[in-house]
Enzyme design. Structure first.
Site, short mmCIF file in Angstrom:
data_model
loop_
_atom_site.label_atom_id
_atom_site.label_comp_id
_atom_site.label_asym_id
_atom_site.label_seq_id
_atom_site.Cartn_x
_atom_site.Cartn_y
_atom_site.Cartn_z
N GLU A 244 24.05 53.47 24.50
CA GLU A 244 23.30 54.07 25.30
C GLU A 244 21.82 54.40 24.97
O GLU A 244 21.04 54.48 25.67
CB GLU A 244 24.04 55.53 25.31
CG GLU A 244 23.25 56.71 25.86
CD GLU A 244 24.09 57.86 26.37
OE1 GLU A 244 23.81 58.40 27.20
OE2 GLU A 244 24.80 58.36 25.21
N GLU A 357 19.46 71.36 19.58
CA GLU A 357 20.01 71.75 18.42
C GLU A 357 20.89 70.79 17.68
O GLU A 357 20.91 70.67 16.50
CB GLU A 357 20.94 72.98 18.77
CG GLU A 357 19.53 74.33 19.38
CD GLU A 357 19.30 73.87 20.70
OE1 GLU A 357 19.78 73.17 21.38
OE2 GLU A 357 18.31 74.72 21.04
#
Lengths: 376, 323
Positions: A244, A357
């Protein structure tokens, strides 16, 4: 260290530029639905007829086996020519599913699926996320029970991009009863027309449908559709995710640079104004993101967590550029336009594929070596 | 592979040697004694001739290697006289003053960096310096130091002096684009070094300091500060490689890459330095820890010259022209 176009690169660049200038479709791509599916498949088919589909795939499987330097040149020319976004509904097929099948699939799986993907005949979606397993992928609970030559699948996936228009799905399920975490999973090819599958499209904040919930009610999937071995799905999934963030990421962020240049042209800020300063900062950030990507691509030993660094920077920059565009638009920001649409869509960037995060935790723990947080 | 961003064997060797020299002669602990750096060791290493062509006394390396060595200088918070020396050597060479060039390169003639302020100059770390290199937006000037009056600098540990601008001070000057770009590149390289060292010091402390029964580096709030420092550093580090290669190869995007780098480097160094103080907590605010030195060095370096206005330069949408 060097970055130089050789004679071979120069002629490759010229060929890419010439083909793109003749073939890139005019006008905007449809935003969602059946029209977007047809548009994307037509474009892949056109690329295939010109010899430009799956050019990074090995030649044995219909690609051209090009290395990262030529892929970068291709993407540079691609965005320069304003070709259709690489991150459309064909992204999963060309950048995950195909390469995963090439790496881990059986000869039958490859022979059946790879030509369809390259020729623009099938759309794939990725069935990894679940309501209780988004960033914590290893806690997924959709099950597949072996029954004769089939797996019988029950459960639910969510945030599945393009599930409403996909033909096949990379489906990650728990096949070993009672298994925990990374063990006992399988990566299977799921035919989206199988009986027992219900797709419920989810409209996003930008007003378009890109993802969906998928429900599986006694869906029978032949064992011959398991990729990379039964109960060995985690290894296959990691192979998938590894694809990816390579050169395909280059296409996305070069696209972002082009968009930023459009914004600078649209805003035409007064020299020295606050907006000029802000746009100059964004331009510098885009240059830096590009440099990071080159570094990651053209380095012998890149730490895999550098992918998180690149992903995080791309996501936040995409949002900053869109936010700045909204300010430049003034009152017109209230109307639908490419910019306002991109702005709303950009909220997904810091969430999809692991939230900002989570990416920061990965950088801190795996790149900087800080300890994991105590878990309750 | 024709695109290659790996360091080759020669580059690794020169960097290892430079780091060994710096670790031996310029450990951070030296700064607690308050003495001004003596650049003899760095001169002896050949640091100020590194990027010059061999016919000018250079060592056969180039701009890329020189920039990477300046990153290490930044990590060691070496006096910014090191930047003044690297650029003054070239100014002397281009004005044909080989004796001056040799004296600066050998460390016999110290050059203080200077910036314009009001009607005169502020000289930075001017101890024993007989001349100053003035970093302007559009020119570099080498001037004689005369009538300089020492005064207290930022945080009282930065040595500065104020000097009026007078006729007859000039020794050499240039507005040559290549040299201004090199100046921006080397200043940015040192800023990168500051950013890296601040990141490393913060991460190390976060891995040792315990609160609430855990090392603070396990807390997400601290972890995210550290991740931001890593991302910030990686940005300018990658951009430094791009800019140094572009400048070294004379590529047409060199001015753009350098300007982008010069724009981000001061902000990044200062952000990392500030976070390094924050993560250290109370001790970070004290003069006894070294964290504050990164803050001050970031301010000093960030004042040395300016980048070109980035929006005035064409953006390289196709990366590389034929080199």
């Amino acid at each position: 260290m060097h970055l130089k176009d050789t004679e071979d690169h120069i002629s490759f660049r010229a060929a890419a530029r010439a083909w793109l200038s003749e073939n890139v479709p005019a006008g905007p791509a449809p935003r969602d639905g059946a029209a977007s599916r047809q548009y994307a498949l037509d474009w892949v088919a056109k690329c295939h007829s010109g010899g430009w589909s799956g050019i990074g795939w090995p030649a044995d499987y219909g690609g051209r086996g090009l290395g990262p330097d030529k892929l970068v040149i291709w993407y540079e020319e691609y965005v320069r020519a304003r070709a259709p976004s690489v991150h459309d509904c064909t992204f999963v097929a060309l950048n995950h599913a195909g390469p995963t099948l090439i790496a881990c699939g059986t000869e039958e799986q490859k022979a059946f699926h790879l030509p369809q993907i390259l020729e623009g005949r099938s759309i794939w979606c990725q069935g990894f996320s679940e309501p209780n397993a988004g960033s914590d992928l290893a806690s997924l609970s959709t099950t597949g029970v072996v029954d004769g030559d089939d797996l019988v699948v029950n459960g639910q996936k969510i945030w599945t991009s393009f599930a409403d228009i996909a033909d096949y799905q990379e489906l990650l399920i728990r096949t070993e009863p009672g298994s925990k975490r990374h063990k006992g999973l399988s990566w299977v090819i799921c035919d989206m027309k199988s009986p027992g599958i219900t797709v419920r499209p989810i409209r996003n904040m930008a007003g378009t449908v890109h993802f969906a919930e998928v429900f599986y009610d006694d869906v029978r999937i032949p064992l011959s559709s398991v990729v990379g071995g039964l109960h060995n799905g985690w290894a296959t999934a990691m192979t998938t995710l590894g694809f990816e963030r390579k050169t395909a990421a280059m296409g996305m962020q070069l696209d972002l640079s082009v968009r930023l240049e459009d914004l600078i042209a649209m805003a035409a800020p007064k020299p020295g104004s606050a907006m000029a300063e802000r746009l100059a900062d964004l331009r510098a950030e885009a240059a830096a993101l590009r440099a990071i990507t080159y570094r990651t691509l053209f380095r012998d030993q890149a730490n895999p967590s550098e992918g998180s660094l690149m992903r995080l920077r791309f996501a936040e920059l995409a949002r900053e550029i869109s936010e700045t565009a909204m300010e430049c638009l003034g009152a017109e920001a209230l109307a639908d336009s490419d910019w306002s649409h991109l702005y709303l869509e950009s909220f997904s960037e810091t969430i999809a594929g692991g939230t900002a995060e989570i990416q920061r935790n990965i950088i801190a723990e795996r790149l900087l070596g800080l300890p994991r947080e105590k878990r309750a | 592979m024709s695109y290659d961003l790996n360091r080759n064997a020669d580059q690794r060797q020169i960097l290892d040697a430079a780091e060994a020299m710096l670790a031996g002669s310029y450990p951070l602990a030296r700064l607690r004694e308050g003495a001004s750096d003596n650049l003899a060791e760095a001169s002896g290493f050949g640091a100020f001739l590194l990027g010059l062509p061999e016919e000018q006394g250079g060592a056969g390396f180039g701009i890329v290697e020189e920039a990477l060595v300046h990153v290490l200088f930044g990590r060691h918070l070496l006096t910014p006289r090191s930047l003044a020396a690297a650029l003054a050597v070239r100014l002397a060479a281009s004005s044909g003053d080989d004796a001056l060039m040799a004296a600066i390169a050998a460390g016999e003639t110290a050059v203080a960096p200077a910036v314009r302020s009001g009607n005169g100059y502020l000289l930075i770390d001017p101890a024993q310096a007989g001349m100053a290199l003035v970093f302007g937006a559009e020119r570099l000037e080498l001037v004689r130091i005369a009538d300089a009056a020492p005064e207290a600098g930022l945080g009282h540990d930065l040595s500065i002096a104020r000097m009026p601008a007078n006729d007859g001070q000039a020794i050499a000057e240039t507005d040559e684009a290549g040299l201004l770009l090199l100046s921006s590149l080397l200043v940015s390289a040192q800023l990168l070094g500051v950013a890296e060292a601040a990141r490393d010091m913060a991460v190390e402390y976060a891995g040792i300091r315990r609160q609430f029964g855990s090392v603070i580096g396990s807390f997400q709030a601290i972890k995210h500060h550290c991740a931001n420092m890593a991302v910030g550093t990686e940005r300018i580090s990658a951009l430094l490689d791009m800019a140094a290669l572009a400048l070294s190869d004379g590529r047409e995007d060199a001015a753009f890459q350098v300007a982008a780098l010069r724009r981000l480097a001061p902000k990044t160094a200062l952000a990392n330095a500030s976070l390094c103080v924050q993560i250290h907590g109370g001790i970070g605010f004290s003069d006894e820890a070294d964290a504050h030195r990164f803050v001050k060095q970031a301010h000093i370096l960030g004042r040395l010259g300016e980048g070109q206005p980035l929006l005035d330069l064409p953006a390289p949408l196709v990366a590389f022209s034929r080199a």
